[in-house]
Design a protein around this motif. Structure first.
Motif, PDB file in Angstrom:
ATOM      1  N   PRO A  48       1.823   0.327  -6.016  1.00 13.38           N
ATOM      2  CA  PRO A  48       1.045  -0.782  -5.433  1.00 13.38           C
ATOM      3  C   PRO A  48       0.373  -1.611  -6.516  1.00 13.38           C
ATOM      4  CG  PRO A  48       0.608   1.278  -4.282  1.00 13.38           C
ATOM      5  CD  PRO A  48       1.401   1.633  -5.496  1.00 13.38           C
ATOM      6  N   ILE A  49       0.251  -2.899  -6.262  1.00 17.71           N
ATOM      7  CA  ILE A  49      -0.421  -3.814  -7.175  1.00 17.71           C
ATOM      8  C   ILE A  49      -1.732  -4.274  -6.524  1.00 17.71           C
ATOM      9  CG2 ILE A  49       1.635  -4.573  -8.393  1.00 17.71           C
ATOM     10  CD1 ILE A  49       0.197  -6.769  -5.675  1.00 17.71           C
ATOM     11  N   ASP A 107      -4.932  -9.298  -4.860  1.00 15.22           N
ATOM     12  CA  ASP A 107      -5.895 -10.344  -5.146  1.00 15.22           C
ATOM     13  C   ASP A 107      -5.185 -11.689  -5.121  1.00 15.22           C
ATOM     14  OD1 ASP A 107      -4.493 -10.452  -7.581  1.00 15.22           O
ATOM     15  OD2 ASP A 107      -5.916  -9.133  -8.583  1.00 15.22           O
ATOM     16  N   GLU A 108      -5.785 -12.696  -5.696  1.00 17.55           N
ATOM     17  CA  GLU A 108      -5.227 -14.039  -5.633  1.00 17.55           C
ATOM     18  C   GLU A 108      -4.137 -14.277  -6.665  1.00 17.55           C
ATOM     19  OE1 GLU A 108      -8.497 -16.678  -6.002  1.00 17.55           O
ATOM     20  OE2 GLU A 108      -9.329 -16.218  -4.032  1.00 17.55           O
ATOM     21  N   GLN A 109      -3.905 -13.327  -7.534  1.00 11.86           N
ATOM     22  CA  GLN A 109      -2.901 -13.511  -8.568  1.00 11.86           C
ATOM     23  C   GLN A 109      -1.507 -13.154  -8.043  1.00 11.86           C
ATOM     24  OE1 GLN A 109      -4.272 -12.439 -12.654  1.00 11.86           O
ATOM     25  NE2 GLN A 109      -5.926 -11.415 -11.573  1.00 11.86           N
ATOM     26  N   GLN A 110      -0.488 -13.607  -8.772  1.00  9.38           N
ATOM     27  CA  GLN A 110       0.900 -13.436  -8.347  1.00  9.38           C
ATOM     28  C   GLN A 110       1.530 -12.242  -9.067  1.00  9.38           C
ATOM     29  OE1 GLN A 110       2.671 -17.207  -9.314  1.00  9.38           O
ATOM     30  NE2 GLN A 110       1.802 -18.234  -7.546  1.00  9.38           N
ATOM     31  N   TYR A 111       2.218 -11.402  -8.297  1.00 14.51           N
ATOM     32  CA  TYR A 111       2.891 -10.233  -8.836  1.00 14.51           C
ATOM     33  C   TYR A 111       4.269 -10.113  -8.190  1.00 14.51           C
ATOM     34  CZ  TYR A 111      -1.960  -8.733  -9.818  1.00 14.51           C
ATOM     35  OH  TYR A 111      -3.270  -8.661 -10.219  1.00 14.51           O
ATOM     36  N   PHE A 112       5.249  -9.679  -8.947  1.00 11.78           N
ATOM     37  CA  PHE A 112       6.509  -9.228  -8.371  1.00 11.78           C
ATOM     38  C   PHE A 112       7.220  -8.359  -9.391  1.00 11.78           C
ATOM     39  CE2 PHE A 112       7.363 -13.328 -10.301  1.00 11.78           C
ATOM     40  CZ  PHE A 112       8.568 -13.166 -10.966  1.00 11.78           C
ATOM     41  N   TYR A 113       8.041  -7.462  -8.891  1.00 11.72           N
ATOM     42  CA  TYR A 113       8.792  -6.534  -9.731  1.00 11.72           C
ATOM     43  C   TYR A 113      10.193  -7.078 -10.005  1.00 11.72           C
ATOM     44  CZ  TYR A 113       5.374  -2.738  -9.220  1.00 11.72           C
ATOM     45  OH  TYR A 113       4.249  -1.972  -9.270  1.00 11.72           O
ATOM     46  N   GLU A 114      10.704  -6.707 -11.156  1.00 13.54           N
ATOM     47  CA  GLU A 114      12.095  -7.002 -11.511  1.00 13.54           C
ATOM     48  C   GLU A 114      12.770  -5.693 -11.904  1.00 13.54           C
ATOM     49  OE1 GLU A 114      14.726  -9.833 -14.541  1.00 13.54           O
ATOM     50  OE2 GLU A 114      12.557  -9.650 -14.802  1.00 13.54           O
ATOM     51  N   GLU A 156       0.814  -1.214   0.000  1.00 11.28           N
ATOM     52  CA  GLU A 156       0.000   0.000   0.000  1.00 11.28           C
ATOM     53  C   GLU A 156       0.850   1.266   0.000  1.00 11.28           C
ATOM     54  OE1 GLU A 156      -3.303   0.443  -0.379  1.00 11.28           O
ATOM     55  OE2 GLU A 156      -3.270  -1.690  -0.866  1.00 11.28           O
ATOM     56  N   ASP A 157       2.076   1.177   0.496  1.00 11.71           N
ATOM     57  CA  ASP A 157       2.944   2.359   0.540  1.00 11.71           C
ATOM     58  C   ASP A 157       3.700   2.577  -0.753  1.00 11.71           C
ATOM     59  OD1 ASP A 157       2.163   2.791   3.134  1.00 11.71           O
ATOM     60  OD2 ASP A 157       3.914   1.792   4.018  1.00 11.71           O
ATOM     61  N   GLY A 158       3.765   1.567  -1.615  1.00 14.55           N
ATOM     62  CA  GLY A 158       4.650   1.686  -2.766  1.00 14.55           C
ATOM     63  C   GLY A 158       6.097   1.751  -2.316  1.00 14.55           C
ATOM     64  N   LEU A 159       7.002   1.932  -3.252  1.00 15.30           N
ATOM     65  CA  LEU A 159       8.424   1.993  -2.898  1.00 15.30           C
ATOM     66  C   LEU A 159       9.172   2.852  -3.902  1.00 15.30           C
ATOM     67  CD1 LEU A 159      10.787   0.981  -1.113  1.00 15.30           C
ATOM     68  CD2 LEU A 159      11.038  -0.914  -2.746  1.00 15.30           C
ATOM     69  N   THR A 160       9.923   3.823  -3.386  1.00 12.04           N
ATOM     70  CA  THR A 160      10.783   4.654  -4.224  1.00 12.04           C
ATOM     71  C   THR A 160      12.226   4.188  -4.072  1.00 12.04           C
ATOM     72  OG1 THR A 160       9.319   6.569  -4.054  1.00 12.04           O
ATOM     73  CG2 THR A 160      11.588   6.985  -4.711  1.00 12.04           C
ATOM     74  N   LEU A 161      12.878   3.929  -5.179  1.00 12.32           N
ATOM     75  CA  LEU A 161      14.260   3.466  -5.187  1.00 12.32           C
ATOM     76  C   LEU A 161      15.150   4.504  -5.862  1.00 12.32           C
ATOM     77  CD1 LEU A 161      13.637  -0.179  -6.495  1.00 12.32           C
ATOM     78  CD2 LEU A 161      14.015   0.505  -4.126  1.00 12.32           C
ATOM     79  N   PRO A 216       6.044  -7.091  -3.777  1.00 18.62           N
ATOM     80  CA  PRO A 216       5.101  -6.324  -2.959  1.00 18.62           C
ATOM     81  C   PRO A 216       4.440  -7.258  -1.944  1.00 18.62           C
ATOM     82  CG  PRO A 216       4.636  -6.111  -5.320  1.00 18.62           C
ATOM     83  CD  PRO A 216       5.576  -7.248  -5.156  1.00 18.62           C
ATOM     84  N   SER A 217       4.314  -6.796  -0.734  1.00 24.23           N
ATOM     85  CA  SER A 217       3.671  -7.584   0.314  1.00 24.23           C
ATOM     86  C   SER A 217       2.369  -6.915   0.714  1.00 24.23           C
ATOM     87  CB  SER A 217       4.580  -7.712   1.542  1.00 24.23           C
ATOM     88  OG  SER A 217       3.895  -8.340   2.606  1.00 24.23           O
ATOM     89  N   CYS A 218       1.273  -7.661   0.655  1.00 20.54           N
ATOM     90  CA  CYS A 218      -0.024  -7.128   1.053  1.00 20.54           C
ATOM     91  C   CYS A 218      -0.258  -7.242   2.553  1.00 20.54           C
ATOM     92  CB  CYS A 218      -1.144  -7.845   0.290  1.00 20.54           C
ATOM     93  SG  CYS A 218      -1.118  -7.479  -1.483  1.00 20.54           S
ATOM     94  N   GLU A 219       0.643  -7.907   3.259  1.00 19.61           N
ATOM     95  CA  GLU A 219       0.559  -8.020   4.713  1.00 19.61           C
ATOM     96  C   GLU A 219       1.470  -6.973   5.342  1.00 19.61           C
ATOM     97  OE1 GLU A 219      -1.475  -9.963   6.273  1.00 19.61           O
ATOM     98  OE2 GLU A 219      -2.224 -10.926   4.443  1.00 19.61           O
ATOM     99  N   GLN A 220       0.887  -6.104   6.151  1.00 12.77           N
ATOM    100  CA  GLN A 220       1.680  -5.013   6.718  1.00 12.77           C
ATOM    101  C   GLN A 220       2.737  -5.518   7.691  1.00 12.77           C
ATOM    102  OE1 GLN A 220      -0.598  -1.788   8.273  1.00 12.77           O
ATOM    103  NE2 GLN A 220       1.149  -0.404   8.290  1.00 12.77           N
ATOM    104  N   GLU A 221       2.398  -6.514   8.476  1.00 12.22           N
ATOM    105  CA  GLU A 221       3.346  -7.077   9.432  1.00 12.22           C
ATOM    106  C   GLU A 221       3.439  -8.582   9.213  1.00 12.22           C
ATOM    107  OE1 GLU A 221       2.414  -3.883  13.026  1.00 12.22           O
ATOM    108  OE2 GLU A 221       2.273  -6.024  13.368  1.00 12.22           O
TER     109      GLU A 221
END
Length: 753
Positions: free
Chosen positions: A628-629, A632-639, A577-582, A660-665
């Motif tokens: 943020p992605i 849902d039940e589908q699989q996502y990851f960034y490269e 939910e926070d996204g990520l800046t690199l 991306p992790s949809c679980e905050q903790e």
């Protein structure tokens, strides 16, 4: 899941792998016409058989069908916003093109260009990737094979407040097609993230993608309803539009036409309830020639599905509703979307659906699976219904009047229809490809199509029929090593090449320095007193004179830059939910410190078993944002990929996966790592939570979650058998799950040949 980086030297050896000839029925030939394109998205013919190809970044070319050579016709790269799904996606020639020369383009406009092109502060190098913009239709006139000066005319979207709203990075503009009545038909996606409630205040980029476009007039506040826009008649999104190609207005014969507002969204709508209708076609012989009749023909639309179904929808009259986001496929209720405000009263199911266990056809209110008497053929699946066309000739004997359709992941199939206009048979034509557009050559009825898969496949291909066809030689050749000090001994090997018909082949190695050889295998010593690049090539010819050519590079007294580390090495996940800046940078050593190097950072989103190029930066350092992605039940990851090359083209690549992790903790995970990733023949699992004596069970799955293998025992005894299995796998994405009494851990890895 944790993903580790990889650094690979480029160009150790190069291969041209054959396409799968066994995929075509007898007499069908699928050949490469040309490659090396920059993200080609479509192609079209004029009535003389001249081929036109357009690229996503905004360029249009004419192409010679004999040799694939291209000539630039129009360059809108500065104006076009090429990002993820967006870019120059559609083009069509006027039905009277031979007389008027009109060419229509459908594309997403770069926001910087849209708002600041005419200001003194305009800087074309600036790019605002996370703010709303519009889709636009523009017409140019061709005269004697050139774009006539001053002929540009914007048909739809001449201002930011009257274009097609583009609010998200996906499901934007699709295709342009002329109806049988001369009306211009346009497909538009829902430009929404599939979430309920819709995108709302507090979400990342809500200001840029909702509040700001409302303030600017790109959308009105009532249109800020996410995927429900597909059901809302005051929005152009999620629709098939029918407009006048001169004015951009809707026709009076449109189902929701408002005489007082002919340019309104409702006035332009022909059909709605669509998610991502990327390509569509008009069935020949249907429709009226008079636009006042409100009958542009029967339309066959490929609508890319969300989580459960891919669709072919048939539009027979204006005002039809196909149910998104409430429904997918013939009978699947998405359940997630339940706002009664936009609930469709009488949505139509698709005529065809697939994805999952079985493809189905809809006949007289009933669904029948493929392989049944009502739907003859072998089962198939896919996950991106692109669209298709109708064969208007008998170029493929027995197939005139047959419907051709493609799925991006990735096949072409023929569908035969009965007297009720219902598909009753499916036949596989080509597998293992990634089509984005089809066009029928009016001079002979053969098919040309675009085959696109980031980053390496950028092709225009030719599908044709030939009685007792002579297929081109299959080139399987390698050259290596391809860099090093002089004298450099290089092995040039084409021994694995073959003739599909089993006939003899002749070979010619051209070493790139006036020397040649007729052998299929050679050892050649390259010498030079300076840093020098040579260009060897192999030409393979069959006994009937058909040839294939493959080119290589050899770099003498040259070495690729060494990517030692990057600033993203230790980043493996982020809270979604926070996204990520690199702030991306790299430590690089080069054998020649004074040599200029060229950098390109790329961001790729892996979604299920396909990929999206998000963006790229041709700078030494880059500020990268991972958005943020959908959770849902589908699989996502960034490269995150880095490519560094010198002026001769020799380089290295780096790749790092971030999830991306949809679980905050998230719960603490075992300290384990998988390497290398990508994998060729062997993987290693290391960490303080896994010892050779550990007793565990492993399971292997493909990217769809289909079970492949399992075993249990001591890890030191399982490793060899596991690696033997992996070495046999084809290229793709796989999941390895380790299970012990204390934990379970899943790794996603990429298998490379």
């Amino acid at each position: 899941m944790k993903f580790k980086s990889r650094i690979t030297r480029l160009l150790f050896s190069l291969f041209l792998l054959p396409f799968c000839l066994s995929a075509q029925p007898p007499g069908f030939v699928d050949e490469l016409l040309s490659d090396g394109w920059d993200t080609p998205t479509g192609l079209a013919f004029d009535k003389t058989g001249q081929l036109y190809v357009w690229e996503k970044p905004g360029r249009v070319y004419t192409v010679d069908k004999k040799n694939g050579e291209k000539s630039l016709l129009l360059d809108l790269n500065e104006e076009v916003y090429s990002y993820l799904d967006h870019g120059l996606n559609g083009m069509v020639l006027d039905p009277n093109f031979s007389e008027n020369g009109y060419m229509y383009l459908l594309y997403t406009v770069d926001r910087n260009y849209l708002f600041f092109k005419n200001s003194e502060s305009y800087d074309p190098s600036k790019n605002d990737q996370f703010s709303a913009t519009i889709g636009r239709i523009t017409r140019y006139t061709l005269d004697s094979g050139r774009v006539a000066e001053g002929s540009r005319k914007i048909i739809l979207g001449d201002r930011y407040d009257n274009g097609i709203p583009i609010l998200m990075d996906n499901h934007g503009v699709g295709s342009l097609v002329f109806g049988s009545d001369g009306s211009l038909l346009v497909t538009v996606g829902d430009v929404a993230i599939a979430k309920n409630p819709p995108f709302q205040n507090g979400d990342a980029f809500y200001y840029e993608l909702a509040i700001l476009p409302i303030e600017e007039g790109i959308i009105t506040e009532d249109q800020n309803i996410g995927p429900y826009r597909a059901q809302y008649l005051n929005s152009l999104n999620g629709k098939l539009l029918r407009i006048n190609s001169e004015t951009g207005d809707g026709y009076e014969s449109n189902p929701f036409y408002n005489r007082e507002a002919p340019a309104s969204a409702a006035s332009r709508i022909w059909a709605y309830g669509l998610r991502n209708p990327f390509r569509f076609s008009v069935k020949p012989g249907t429709g009226s020639s008079d636009p006042a009749d409100g009958d542009p023909g029967t339309l066959y639309v490929g609508d890319v599905g969300w989580a459960s179904r891919e669709e072919v929808n048939v539009i027979t009259e204006g005002g039809q509703n196909f149910g998104w986001p409430y429904l997918e496929g013939i009978s699947f209720d998405t359940e997630w979307f339940d706002d009664p405000t936009y609930q469709p009263s009488n949505p139509l199911p698709p005529i065809l659906e697939w994805r999952g266990d079985r493809a189905q056809v809809f006949v007289d209110g009933e669904a029948y699976g493929v392989g049944s008497p009502e739907f003859i053929g072998e089962n198939f699946t896919g996950n991106s219904s692109i669209g298709g066309l109708w064969l208007s000739t008998d170029h493929f004997p027995g197939y005139e009047g047959t419907y051709l359709h493609g799925d991006y992941m990735g096949w072409i199939r023929f569908f035969k229809f009965d007297f009720r206009d219902i598909p009753f048979q499916v036949e596989k034509i080509v597998d293992g490809i990634h089509p984005t557009c089809f066009a029928e050559d009016p001079t002979d009825g053969s098919i040309y199509y675009v085959n696109l898969f980031y980053p390496d496949i950028n092709e225009v291909r030719h599908l044709y029929n030939e009685e007792n066809p002579n297929y081109p030689p299959v080139t399987n050749a390698s050259v290596g090593p391809i860099y090093g000090d002089s004298p450099l001994v290089v092995y040039l090997d084409a021994r694995q090449s073959s003739d599909p018909e089993g006939g003899p082949l002749t070979f010619e190695w051209d070493f790139g320095n006036t020397f040649t050889s007729p052998n299929n295998f050679e050892t050649f010593e390259y010498r030079s007193n300076i840093q020098q690049t040579f260009s060897p090539k192999i030409t393979i010819t069959d006994e009937q004179g058909k040839s294939t050519v493959k080119r290589f590079k050899v770099y003498v007294n040259n070495f690729p830059p060494d990517i030692q580390s990057t600033s993203v090495d230790d980043i493996e996940s982020f809270y979604n939910e926070d996204g990520l800046t690199l702030n991306a940078s790299a430590v690089v050593e080069n054998h020649n410190p004074d040599e200029e190097l060229f950098y390109e950072w790329s961001v790729v989103l892996h979604h299920e078993d396909h990929t999206h190029l998000i963006t790229s930066y041709k700078t030494e350092q880059a500020e990268i944002y991972l958005a943020p992605i959908p959770c849902d039940e589908q699989q996502y990851f960034y490269e995150i990929k880095l490519r560094i090359v010198d002026g001769e083209g020799l380089g290295s690549t780096y790749s790092h996966f971030i999830e991306p992790s949809c679980e905050q903790e998230p719960e603490p995970e075992p300290v384990l790592s998988l390497s290398p990733n990508p994998v060729r023949d062997e993987i290693n699992i290391r960490g303080e939570d896994l010892l050779d004596e550990s007793f565990l069970k492993y399971q292997l799955f493909d990217s769809h979650g289909r079970f492949l293998a399992q075993n249990e025992g001591q890890w030191k005894q399982l490793k060899r058998g596991l690696n033997n299995k992996i070495s046999e796998f084809s290229t793709g994405v796989y999941i390895l799950k380790l299970i012990t009494e204390d934990y379970s851990k899943a790794f996603k890895f990429v298998k490379e040949d």
